[in-house]
Scaffold this motif. Structure first.
Motif, PDB file in Angstrom:
ATOM      1  N   GLN A 163     -46.899  25.244 -15.694  1.00 32.34           N
ATOM      2  CA  GLN A 163     -47.613  23.989 -15.448  1.00 32.34           C
ATOM      3  C   GLN A 163     -48.526  23.698 -16.638  1.00 32.34           C
ATOM      4  O   GLN A 163     -49.530  24.379 -16.835  1.00 32.34           O
ATOM      5  CB  GLN A 163     -48.435  24.062 -14.162  1.00 32.34           C
ATOM      6  CG  GLN A 163     -49.298  22.833 -13.890  1.00 32.34           C
ATOM      7  CD  GLN A 163     -48.474  21.555 -13.789  1.00 32.34           C
ATOM      8  OE1 GLN A 163     -47.658  21.405 -12.892  1.00 32.34           O
ATOM      9  NE2 GLN A 163     -48.657  20.642 -14.733  1.00 32.34           N
ATOM     10  N   PRO A 164     -48.191  22.706 -17.466  1.00 34.51           N
ATOM     11  CA  PRO A 164     -49.106  22.305 -18.543  1.00 34.51           C
ATOM     12  C   PRO A 164     -50.409  21.750 -17.967  1.00 34.51           C
ATOM     13  O   PRO A 164     -50.526  21.495 -16.765  1.00 34.51           O
ATOM     14  CB  PRO A 164     -48.318  21.220 -19.283  1.00 34.51           C
ATOM     15  CG  PRO A 164     -46.897  21.389 -18.844  1.00 34.51           C
ATOM     16  CD  PRO A 164     -46.950  21.927 -17.451  1.00 34.51           C
ATOM     17  N   LEU A 165     -51.385  21.573 -18.835  1.00 35.52           N
ATOM     18  CA  LEU A 165     -52.668  21.028 -18.390  1.00 35.52           C
ATOM     19  C   LEU A 165     -52.463  19.690 -17.689  1.00 35.52           C
ATOM     20  O   LEU A 165     -51.810  18.790 -18.221  1.00 35.52           O
ATOM     21  CB  LEU A 165     -53.614  20.842 -19.573  1.00 35.52           C
ATOM     22  CG  LEU A 165     -54.461  22.054 -19.983  1.00 35.52           C
ATOM     23  CD1 LEU A 165     -55.215  21.758 -21.260  1.00 35.52           C
ATOM     24  CD2 LEU A 165     -55.421  22.457 -18.874  1.00 35.52           C
ATOM     25  N   ILE A 166     -53.037  19.580 -16.505  1.00 34.23           N
ATOM     26  CA  ILE A 166     -52.904  18.357 -15.718  1.00 34.23           C
ATOM     27  C   ILE A 166     -54.219  18.068 -15.022  1.00 34.23           C
ATOM     28  O   ILE A 166     -54.914  18.984 -14.564  1.00 34.23           O
ATOM     29  CB  ILE A 166     -51.753  18.496 -14.687  1.00 34.23           C
ATOM     30  CG1 ILE A 166     -51.527  17.170 -13.962  1.00 34.23           C
ATOM     31  CG2 ILE A 166     -52.029  19.623 -13.708  1.00 34.23           C
ATOM     32  CD1 ILE A 166     -50.297  17.188 -13.054  1.00 34.23           C
ATOM     33  N   SER A 167     -54.589  16.808 -14.970  1.00 34.31           N
ATOM     34  CA  SER A 167     -55.831  16.409 -14.319  1.00 34.31           C
ATOM     35  C   SER A 167     -55.712  16.517 -12.808  1.00 34.31           C
ATOM     36  O   SER A 167     -54.660  16.234 -12.226  1.00 34.31           O
ATOM     37  CB  SER A 167     -56.181  14.963 -14.710  1.00 34.31           C
ATOM     38  OG  SER A 167     -57.287  14.507 -13.959  1.00 34.31           O
ATOM     39  N   LEU A 168     -56.800  16.920 -12.166  1.00 38.18           N
ATOM     40  CA  LEU A 168     -56.833  17.028 -10.710  1.00 38.18           C
ATOM     41  C   LEU A 168     -57.556  15.837 -10.087  1.00 38.18           C
ATOM     42  O   LEU A 168     -58.052  15.915  -8.963  1.00 38.18           O
ATOM     43  CB  LEU A 168     -57.531  18.334 -10.294  1.00 38.18           C
ATOM     44  CG  LEU A 168     -56.851  19.616 -10.758  1.00 38.18           C
ATOM     45  CD1 LEU A 168     -57.666  20.831 -10.322  1.00 38.18           C
ATOM     46  CD2 LEU A 168     -55.429  19.705 -10.219  1.00 38.18           C
ATOM     47  N   SER A 169     -57.587  14.735 -10.829  1.00 42.37           N
ATOM     48  CA  SER A 169     -58.292  13.550 -10.333  1.00 42.37           C
ATOM     49  C   SER A 169     -57.571  12.877  -9.173  1.00 42.37           C
ATOM     50  O   SER A 169     -58.168  12.122  -8.413  1.00 42.37           O
ATOM     51  CB  SER A 169     -58.474  12.538 -11.476  1.00 42.37           C
ATOM     52  OG  SER A 169     -57.208  12.186 -12.037  1.00 42.37           O
ATOM     53  N   ASN A 205     -54.339  23.906 -27.079  1.00 43.96           N
ATOM     54  CA  ASN A 205     -54.183  23.087 -28.283  1.00 43.96           C
ATOM     55  C   ASN A 205     -53.343  21.840 -28.037  1.00 43.96           C
ATOM     56  O   ASN A 205     -53.418  20.869 -28.801  1.00 43.96           O
ATOM     57  CB  ASN A 205     -53.541  23.910 -29.402  1.00 43.96           C
ATOM     58  CG  ASN A 205     -54.491  24.967 -29.948  1.00 43.96           C
ATOM     59  OD1 ASN A 205     -55.702  24.808 -29.876  1.00 43.96           O
ATOM     60  ND2 ASN A 205     -53.935  26.047 -30.490  1.00 43.96           N
ATOM     61  N   SER A 206     -52.545  21.865 -26.979  1.00 41.99           N
ATOM     62  CA  SER A 206     -51.689  20.712 -26.701  1.00 41.99           C
ATOM     63  C   SER A 206     -52.466  19.523 -26.159  1.00 41.99           C
ATOM     64  O   SER A 206     -51.957  18.412 -26.106  1.00 41.99           O
ATOM     65  CB  SER A 206     -50.607  21.102 -25.687  1.00 41.99           C
ATOM     66  OG  SER A 206     -51.185  21.384 -24.419  1.00 41.99           O
ATOM     67  N   ASP A 207     -53.706  19.758 -25.768  1.00 42.80           N
ATOM     68  CA  ASP A 207     -54.535  18.687 -25.218  1.00 42.80           C
ATOM     69  C   ASP A 207     -55.709  18.471 -26.155  1.00 42.80           C
ATOM     70  O   ASP A 207     -56.549  19.360 -26.345  1.00 42.80           O
ATOM     71  CB  ASP A 207     -55.024  19.062 -23.817  1.00 42.80           C
ATOM     72  CG  ASP A 207     -55.696  17.893 -23.096  1.00 42.80           C
ATOM     73  OD1 ASP A 207     -56.460  17.166 -23.756  1.00 42.80           O
ATOM     74  OD2 ASP A 207     -55.471  17.722 -21.890  1.00 42.80           O
ATOM     75  N   ASP A 208     -55.796  17.290 -26.726  1.00 43.23           N
ATOM     76  CA  ASP A 208     -56.870  16.992 -27.677  1.00 43.23           C
ATOM     77  C   ASP A 208     -58.242  17.058 -27.026  1.00 43.23           C
ATOM     78  O   ASP A 208     -59.253  17.309 -27.688  1.00 43.23           O
ATOM     79  CB  ASP A 208     -56.679  15.594 -28.281  1.00 43.23           C
ATOM     80  CG  ASP A 208     -55.420  15.522 -29.125  1.00 43.23           C
ATOM     81  OD1 ASP A 208     -54.995  16.587 -29.616  1.00 43.23           O
ATOM     82  OD2 ASP A 208     -54.867  14.416 -29.272  1.00 43.23           O
ATOM     83  N   LYS A 209     -58.309  16.827 -25.711  1.00 42.83           N
ATOM     84  CA  LYS A 209     -59.598  16.793 -25.025  1.00 42.83           C
ATOM     85  C   LYS A 209     -60.059  18.175 -24.574  1.00 42.83           C
ATOM     86  O   LYS A 209     -61.190  18.353 -24.155  1.00 42.83           O
ATOM     87  CB  LYS A 209     -59.520  15.876 -23.802  1.00 42.83           C
ATOM     88  CG  LYS A 209     -59.238  14.427 -24.143  1.00 42.83           C
ATOM     89  CD  LYS A 209     -59.177  13.581 -22.882  1.00 42.83           C
ATOM     90  CE  LYS A 209     -58.892  12.127 -23.208  1.00 42.83           C
ATOM     91  NZ  LYS A 209     -58.816  11.293 -21.965  1.00 42.83           N
ATOM     92  N   ALA A 210     -59.170  19.173 -24.619  1.00 47.76           N
ATOM     93  CA  ALA A 210     -59.530  20.500 -24.120  1.00 47.76           C
ATOM     94  C   ALA A 210     -60.558  21.158 -25.041  1.00 47.76           C
ATOM     95  O   ALA A 210     -61.688  21.403 -24.651  1.00 47.76           O
ATOM     96  CB  ALA A 210     -58.284  21.360 -23.984  1.00 47.76           C
TER      97      ALA A 210
END
Length: 425
Positions: A163-169, A205-210
């Motif tokens: 599971q890649p980074l995903i928002s829980l919003s 690194n795949s998420d610029d906001k991380a």
């Protein structure tokens, strides 16, 4: 104006501080209504004001050595009415100082991204036959805040980003992650921690906001070749903590490796012998996610920041001053307010130093440190009347009016002397 001590007030202030400590710890552990930390800390210090204030007030009621017998006879009722004002003052100052303490300065990012790295090697069939680690991870995802992002990496000989980074919003994303975790199964193979952490960094690194606002939770029951001096450089440079969990580790080499990984990156190591406890450990790690309150150890990028160390100490000094002045207000005595206020600054300094250098992240020890800080805060304030002299002197207009009304008039005071003088003539 005299230097004096009320030993009964000293003991009762310590007793009140002890009671406040118990109530405060219950508040911190249960966190009713999911109160934000700013409000929680404010209420905590209001409870401290209530405990210490009641202790001092009751002590002076029994033995009014500091404020005088006239206070007990004339102004005791007013003091009970002024006690809630001290609570409000402490609540406000607690909220304000915690708000300042939680501000992010110097480009520091709050931790909002969690990468769970879960061992699914063959040895897990013995360490975790019921797959409790997946249930724990799923429970954590369901508890996370809406502004969090989460990713899941599994590993044995090879690592896989399930599971890649995903928002829980959104609830849909949350259910998606839960479904992915629920589908995981233990595989065959060994333990490749090096590859797992490399894959976790690739996810970040795949998420610029991380960026810096990320944290890793690594769970394993084994050992692999890993050079902590070189393979963790990127984690250290970017301030990304790796919290490690060792499950049923009989081999000390495995636990030592996980401990080293956590220590080098600024994370925590958790030794778990029973897989059924994993849910509590996952939750404990999340509760400390970016934790920065006046009452707990800093666990984010500011852990070693001298700036936040100074802010905590200054905040406790301000809280000590507020508590001391508040006690003076309760007794409606400006001299006591001055003495207790100066004592509060000194006691707040010591309490701040105790918290700053004593808190370690260990729940039991941190509770003891908070108790010591509270007792020091109460003790120094109650004894400071021996340093700064006190006397009677009303703070409120009502107290001044009552004092003026109860005092003899100037004419009545001097009339006997005039009569004696005229009689002599």
């Amino acid at each position: 104006m005299q230097r004096k001590i009320n030993l009964l007030l000293f003991f009762f202030s310590l007793l009140g501080g002890g009671v406040a400590f118990v109530l405060g710890e219950l508040l911190l552990s249960r966190r009713p209504y999911d109160l934000p930390s700013i409000v929680l800390v404010g209420i905590y210090f209001a409870i401290v004001a209530l405990g210490v204030g009641l202790g001092c007030l009751i002590a002076e009621m029994i033995s009014p050595r500091l404020n005088g017998l006239s206070w007990k006879q004339r102004y005791l009722g007013l003091s009970w009415k002024l006690l809630p004002l001290t609570l409000v003052l402490m609540l406000g100052v607690g909220v304000l100082t915690e708000f300042v303490y939680e501000l992010n300065f110097g480009g520091i990012k709050p931790i909002k991204n969690v990468v769970m790295v879960i061992d699914d090697s063959g040895s897990m069939m013995q360490s975790d036959p019921d797959n409790s680690r997946y249930a724990a991870a799923d429970a954590l995802v369901r508890q996370m805040d809406e502004d969090n992002q989460v990713a899941v990496v599994t590993f044995s000989d090879e690592s896989s980003v399930v599971q890649p980074l995903i928002s829980l919003s959104s609830s849909a994303n949350r259910e998606k992650v839960s479904a992915v975790i629920s589908s995981l199964q233990t595989t065959e193979g060994g333990t490749n921690i090096s590859g797992a952490l490399t894959e976790a960094m690739n996810v970040i690194n795949s998420d610029d906001k991380a960026g810096r606002g990320a944290m890793v939770i690594l769970l394993s029951d084994g050992f692999s070749q890993f050079n902590t001096a070189t393979e963790l450089n990127e984690y250290v440079e970017r301030g990304i903590a790796v919290n490690t969990i060792g499950l049923a580790l009989d081999d000390t080499s495995g636990s030592n490796l996980l401990l080293d990984i956590a220590s080098v990156t600024g994370g925590q190591y958790y030794d778990v012998t029973d897989a059924n406890r994993l849910g509590d450990v996952f939750q404990q790690i999340y509760d400390r996610l970016g934790d920065r309150t006046l009452l707990t150890e800093r666990s984010d990028a500011t852990a070693d920041s001298p700036y936040y160390a100074v802010v905590r100490i200054l905040a406790l000094m301000l809280i000590g001053i507020t508590l001391g002045v508040g006690l003076g207000i309760v007794f409606d005595n400006r001299h006591l307010a001055k003495s207790f206020g100066v004592g509060g600054a000194v006691s707040g300094l010591f309490a701040g130093l105790i918290l700053e250098f004593g808190l370690s992240g260990h729940s039991y020890w941190d509770a003891i440190i908070r108790l010591i800080a509270l007792l020091v805060l109460a003790a120094i304030i109650s004894l400071f009347t021996f340093v700064v002299p006190v006397g009677e002197g009303r703070l409120s207009r009502r107290g001044e009016r009552n004092a003026a009304a109860s005092a003899p008039s100037s004419e009545g005071f001097h009339s006997p002397r005039r009569n004696r003088g005229s009689k002599g003539f």
